[in-house]
Design a protein around this motif. Structure first.
Motif, PDB file in Angstrom:
ATOM      1  N   ARG A   4      24.271 -19.268  18.530  1.00 49.25           N
ATOM      2  CA  ARG A   4      24.380 -17.799  18.552  1.00 49.25           C
ATOM      3  C   ARG A   4      23.919 -17.244  19.900  1.00 49.25           C
ATOM      4  O   ARG A   4      24.576 -16.401  20.497  1.00 49.25           O
ATOM      5  CB  ARG A   4      23.548 -17.204  17.427  1.00 49.25           C
ATOM      6  CG  ARG A   4      23.703 -15.711  17.314  1.00 49.25           C
ATOM      7  CD  ARG A   4      22.865 -15.081  16.228  1.00 49.25           C
ATOM      8  NE  ARG A   4      22.586 -15.991  15.136  1.00 49.25           N
ATOM      9  CZ  ARG A   4      21.535 -15.869  14.326  1.00 49.25           C
ATOM     10  NH1 ARG A   4      20.687 -14.891  14.479  1.00 49.25           N
ATOM     11  NH2 ARG A   4      21.347 -16.723  13.352  1.00 49.25           N
ATOM     12  N   ARG A   5      22.772 -17.738  20.391  1.00 55.42           N
ATOM     13  CA  ARG A   5      22.259 -17.272  21.690  1.00 55.42           C
ATOM     14  C   ARG A   5      23.182 -17.690  22.828  1.00 55.42           C
ATOM     15  O   ARG A   5      23.402 -16.935  23.771  1.00 55.42           O
ATOM     16  CB  ARG A   5      20.856 -17.825  21.924  1.00 55.42           C
ATOM     17  CG  ARG A   5      19.813 -17.179  21.064  1.00 55.42           C
ATOM     18  CD  ARG A   5      18.403 -17.536  21.508  1.00 55.42           C
ATOM     19  NE  ARG A   5      18.285 -18.904  21.947  1.00 55.42           N
ATOM     20  CZ  ARG A   5      17.537 -19.840  21.368  1.00 55.42           C
ATOM     21  NH1 ARG A   5      16.833 -19.554  20.309  1.00 55.42           N
ATOM     22  NH2 ARG A   5      17.476 -21.065  21.844  1.00 55.42           N
ATOM     23  N   LEU A   6      23.725 -18.893  22.730  1.00 56.61           N
ATOM     24  CA  LEU A   6      24.622 -19.387  23.768  1.00 56.61           C
ATOM     25  C   LEU A   6      25.875 -18.531  23.855  1.00 56.61           C
ATOM     26  O   LEU A   6      26.298 -18.132  24.942  1.00 56.61           O
ATOM     27  CB  LEU A   6      24.981 -20.845  23.462  1.00 56.61           C
ATOM     28  CG  LEU A   6      25.515 -21.703  24.568  1.00 56.61           C
ATOM     29  CD1 LEU A   6      24.539 -21.770  25.733  1.00 56.61           C
ATOM     30  CD2 LEU A   6      25.762 -23.113  24.050  1.00 56.61           C
ATOM     31  N   ALA A   8      26.210 -15.415  22.788  1.00 59.59           N
ATOM     32  CA  ALA A   8      25.825 -14.060  23.193  1.00 59.59           C
ATOM     33  C   ALA A   8      25.533 -13.961  24.691  1.00 59.59           C
ATOM     34  O   ALA A   8      25.758 -12.918  25.297  1.00 59.59           O
ATOM     35  CB  ALA A   8      24.610 -13.599  22.401  1.00 59.59           C
ATOM     36  N   SER A   9      25.041 -15.038  25.286  1.00 51.64           N
ATOM     37  CA  SER A   9      24.656 -14.981  26.703  1.00 51.64           C
ATOM     38  C   SER A   9      25.832 -15.170  27.656  1.00 51.64           C
ATOM     39  O   SER A   9      25.714 -14.900  28.837  1.00 51.64           O
ATOM     40  CB  SER A   9      23.599 -16.046  27.007  1.00 51.64           C
ATOM     41  OG  SER A   9      24.166 -17.340  26.932  1.00 51.64           O
ATOM     42  N   GLY A  10      26.973 -15.604  27.148  1.00 53.57           N
ATOM     43  CA  GLY A  10      28.116 -15.871  28.014  1.00 53.57           C
ATOM     44  C   GLY A  10      28.887 -14.634  28.393  1.00 53.57           C
ATOM     45  O   GLY A  10      28.897 -13.640  27.679  1.00 53.57           O
ATOM     46  N   SER A  11      29.531 -14.711  29.547  1.00 54.47           N
ATOM     47  CA  SER A  11      30.343 -13.581  29.991  1.00 54.47           C
ATOM     48  C   SER A  11      31.826 -13.864  29.801  1.00 54.47           C
ATOM     49  O   SER A  11      32.654 -12.986  29.934  1.00 54.47           O
ATOM     50  CB  SER A  11      30.064 -13.285  31.464  1.00 54.47           C
ATOM     51  OG  SER A  11      30.355 -14.424  32.237  1.00 54.47           O
ATOM     52  N   LEU A  14      33.348 -19.666  25.957  1.00 52.72           N
ATOM     53  CA  LEU A  14      32.430 -20.790  26.007  1.00 52.72           C
ATOM     54  C   LEU A  14      33.132 -22.034  25.463  1.00 52.72           C
ATOM     55  O   LEU A  14      33.646 -22.023  24.343  1.00 52.72           O
ATOM     56  CB  LEU A  14      31.198 -20.467  25.150  1.00 52.72           C
ATOM     57  CG  LEU A  14      30.118 -21.512  25.038  1.00 52.72           C
ATOM     58  CD1 LEU A  14      29.469 -21.751  26.401  1.00 52.72           C
ATOM     59  CD2 LEU A  14      29.075 -21.062  24.037  1.00 52.72           C
ATOM     60  N   GLU A  39      35.571 -16.280  21.434  1.00 54.14           N
ATOM     61  CA  GLU A  39      34.548 -16.440  22.466  1.00 54.14           C
ATOM     62  C   GLU A  39      34.138 -17.885  22.702  1.00 54.14           C
ATOM     63  O   GLU A  39      33.439 -18.194  23.656  1.00 54.14           O
ATOM     64  CB  GLU A  39      33.289 -15.647  22.079  1.00 54.14           C
ATOM     65  CG  GLU A  39      33.539 -14.172  21.953  1.00 54.14           C
ATOM     66  CD  GLU A  39      32.961 -13.632  20.656  1.00 54.14           C
ATOM     67  OE1 GLU A  39      32.781 -14.400  19.715  1.00 54.14           O
ATOM     68  OE2 GLU A  39      32.703 -12.424  20.598  1.00 54.14           O
ATOM     69  N   SER A  40      34.541 -18.803  21.805  1.00 54.52           N
ATOM     70  CA  SER A  40      34.102 -20.193  21.941  1.00 54.52           C
ATOM     71  C   SER A  40      35.163 -21.153  21.411  1.00 54.52           C
ATOM     72  O   SER A  40      35.982 -20.796  20.574  1.00 54.52           O
ATOM     73  CB  SER A  40      32.792 -20.410  21.186  1.00 54.52           C
ATOM     74  OG  SER A  40      32.976 -20.219  19.807  1.00 54.52           O
TER      75      SER A  40
END
Length: 75
Positions: A4-6, A8-11, A14, A39-40
């Motif tokens: 989840r953090r990974l 959320a931190s991406g622009s 992923l 997003e991933s």
């Protein structure tokens, strides 16, 4: 939590590469990647392919040695 953090931190998108550890195939991981598919994206290395995963070969002797140890033995 980590995934989840990974995400959320991406622009950007992923791309995750898993090494076929059982936890990487868990329902929670699959669900999280599916929910965030825009997003991933998750890819897996082939099983038992040391030519594609250089970390696999150096660990093999240790894994084989430890597989014969009692469970209460600590290295």
């Amino acid at each position: 939590m980590f995934l989840r953090r990974l995400i959320a931190s991406g622009s950007g998108k992923l791309f995750l590469i898993g090494d076929n550890l059982p936890v990487h195939h868990s329902v929670k991981v699959s669900w999280r990647v599916e929910v965030h598919r825009d997003e991933s994206e998750l890819f897996f290395l082939p099983r038992d392919a040391p030519e594609d995963n250089p970390n696999e070969s150096p660990n093999n002797p240790l894994k084989q040695q430890m597989s014969g140890m009692p469970h209460d033995c600590h290295v």
